[in-house]
Scaffold this motif. Structure first.
Motif, PDB file in Angstrom:
ATOM      1  N   LYS A 174      30.129  36.269  46.722  1.00 52.58           N
ATOM      2  CA  LYS A 174      30.601  36.865  47.976  1.00 52.58           C
ATOM      3  C   LYS A 174      30.152  38.318  48.044  1.00 52.58           C
ATOM      4  N   ASN A 175      30.033  38.820  49.270  1.00 55.23           N
ATOM      5  CA  ASN A 175      29.693  40.225  49.459  1.00 55.23           C
ATOM      6  C   ASN A 175      30.970  41.057  49.350  1.00 55.23           C
ATOM      7  N   VAL A 176      30.814  42.243  48.779  1.00 56.73           N
ATOM      8  CA  VAL A 176      31.953  43.134  48.576  1.00 56.73           C
ATOM      9  C   VAL A 176      31.648  44.444  49.295  1.00 56.73           C
ATOM     10  N   GLU A 177      32.674  45.017  49.922  1.00 55.94           N
ATOM     11  CA  GLU A 177      32.436  46.269  50.633  1.00 55.94           C
ATOM     12  C   GLU A 177      32.259  47.426  49.663  1.00 55.94           C
ATOM     13  N   GLY A 178      31.264  48.245  49.912  1.00 58.28           N
ATOM     14  CA  GLY A 178      30.983  49.376  49.029  1.00 58.28           C
ATOM     15  C   GLY A 178      31.735  50.623  49.458  1.00 58.28           C
ATOM     16  N   ILE A 179      31.647  51.656  48.633  1.00 60.19           N
ATOM     17  CA  ILE A 179      32.440  52.860  48.885  1.00 60.19           C
ATOM     18  C   ILE A 179      31.601  54.049  49.359  1.00 60.19           C
ATOM     19  N   LEU A 180      30.295  53.848  49.487  1.00 61.79           N
ATOM     20  CA  LEU A 180      29.449  54.966  49.911  1.00 61.79           C
ATOM     21  C   LEU A 180      29.627  55.203  51.407  1.00 61.79           C
ATOM     22  N   PRO A 181      29.296  56.411  51.896  1.00 61.36           N
ATOM     23  CA  PRO A 181      29.326  56.661  53.345  1.00 61.36           C
ATOM     24  C   PRO A 181      28.461  55.646  54.076  1.00 61.36           C
TER      25      PRO A 181
END
Ligand code: NCW
Length: 439
Positions: free
Chosen positions: A311-318
């Motif tokens: 699954k795709n995971v949301e990243g924390i970069l801008p």
């Protein structure tokens, strides 16, 4: 200004890119017939605010002004696409008026010392071909070959840089699996077949190109994301390899090695899917370069509950307005990876960002875009300095335009378009580019 034009090779192409349906408008003019995107965008609920490309940036009538803008900024290359349904009627006769538009555009570019790079297919399949099965019909490859041959014959005397397809991953996965793009299907088996026929179409076009344009070069443009495991673990690492094969390798490996990548193929087979593998000799016709469209990375995690095991995971970069993480390092990594794995010259055929642009007192203060471009330019330069054969860089996009299922809500341009008046305004990023490109 940190980075300098003079640090790049003298003959490096610094250009900008667009695509036909996103900017041309004039959809009913001079005999143009509908494409799958005309029909899709006119289907209620498919596009944000039910918008469409009927008028778009009216580039069909304003191409001269748009070329002057490119010249003013100082670009020496322009990548645009041909609208297939503008140049060939459904009865297979050529549409001279449609061809004349591209003749005039090419001549205007050359008069202004801007090298044209043509993409043959940027998603606007003639609708009558969709009615014959579209990318699921194996004959599509031969229709594409005929269309490509026509364009090589008409423009090949003046245009020496050609790209067969833009982002076949999008045409197949967004169009046939996620249903977000035309024609809006949601079937994984169809996706695999569409991908195969797209690659076949590419190969047939390359083959005929060699007979018609003896002194030109041809390649294909893929969207390339850096795939990274969200958290370090052996399972996540394996998931990242798998996803890299599905989105990146699937559209590169067959062209160079004549076969699909093993892990992805294995997964699809386990799911009971049929993997068409005919015409690999056509698909792997030698090409001259890879076009790289780079925007972001994707973070993935092993997920045993998904049929695809990730699954795709949301990243924390801008993130940009598209929700895509800003990750210039991934550009360097992917240029290096593609260069090492396939050994071909590379062009960055698209890179840029959608931003929250606001027109205030005739000014658009898009400092974020200046920063974005500068950081990505730095990574491109690093790649060149490390021996990667990178020959050009096209900023996506010249103009704000019809951003597919997002309609006009996303602005990727370095030039702002006021859609009510069709007036163009250079954003701060365009002014920065102008300064950067000045000799
Ligand atoms: S949507 C998309 N685009 C944008 C479009 O305007 C252009 O026509 C395309 O060539 C900008 O550049 C391309 N591409 C899909 C990219 C998918 C990136 C994956 C991100 C997932 C997190």
């Amino acid at each position: 200004m940190a980075i300098k034009r003079s640090e790049f090779p003298e003959n490096f192409i610094f250009g900008t890119a667009t695509s036909a349906y996103q900017i041309e408008g004039a959809v009913n003019e001079d005999g143009r017939e509908p494409s799958i995107w005309d029909v899709f965008s006119h289907t209620p609920g498919k596009i944000q605010n039910n918008e469409n490309g009927d008028v778009a940036c009216d580039h069909y009538h304003r191409y001269n002004e748009d070329v002057q803008i490119m010249k003013e900024i100082g670009f020496n290359g322009y990548r645009f696409s041909i609208s297939w349904p503008r140049v060939l009627f459904s009865n297979q006769k050529k549409n001279q008026k449609g061809l004349d538009f591209y003749n005039k555009l090419v001549d205007t570019l050359l008069e202004n010392n801007i090298t044209p790079f043509i993409t043959l297919y940027h998603w606007d399949l003639p609708y009558y071909l969709y009615e014959k099965g579209g990318w699921l019909n194996p004959d599509i490859a031969l229709y594409f070959q005929d269309y490509a041959a026509l364009m090589f014959e008409i423009l090949g005397d003046r245009v020496k840089h050609w790209i067969t397809l833009n982002e076949p991953w999008c045409s197949s996965y967004l169009g046939y699996f996620m249903g977000k793009h035309a024609p809006g299907h949601t079937n994984i088996q169809e996706t695999i077949i569409a991908a195969h026929n797209l690659l076949r179409a590419h190969g047939y076009a390359v083959k005929i190109f060699r007979e018609i344009v003896k002194d030109g070069i041809i390649g294909i443009t893929n969207v390339v994301s850096k795939i990274e495991p969200a958290k370090e673990s052996e399972e996540n690492f394996q998931a990242a390899i798998l996803v890299d094969e599905i989105v990146n390798g699937w559209f590169h490996d067959p062209i160079i090695f004549g076969k699909f990548p093993e892990n992805a193929k294995g997964l699809f087979k386990q799911l009971g899917l049929e993997i068409p593998e005919t015409d690999m000799d056509i698909i792997s016709q030698p090409i001259d370069f890879f076009g790289v469209n780079y925007y972001t990375r994707q973070l993935v995690e092993y997920d045993p509950t998904s049929p695809y095991l990730y699954k795709n995971v949301e990243g924390i970069l801008p993130k940009t307005e598209m929700g895509w993480e800003i990750y210039p390092e991934g550009l360097y990594d992917m240029l290096r990876k593609i260069h090492r794995r396939y050994g071909l010259p590379l062009y960055i055929t698209e890179n840029g960002m959608a931003g929250p642009d606001k027109l205030q007192n005739d000014i658009i203060n898009d400092d974020y875009r200046v920063k974005y471009l500068e950081k990505h330019f730095e990574k491109a330069l690093e790649a060149i300095e490390d021996g990667i054969d990178l020959r050009g860089y096209f900023v996506w996009s010249l103009l704000d335009n019809f951003e597919w299922e997002k309609g006009y809500s996303k602005r990727f341009g370095i030039v702002y378009v006021d859609y009510k008046t069709q007036k163009r305004y250079l954003k701060k990023s365009a002014v920065w580019l102008k300064e950067f490109l000045r000799k």
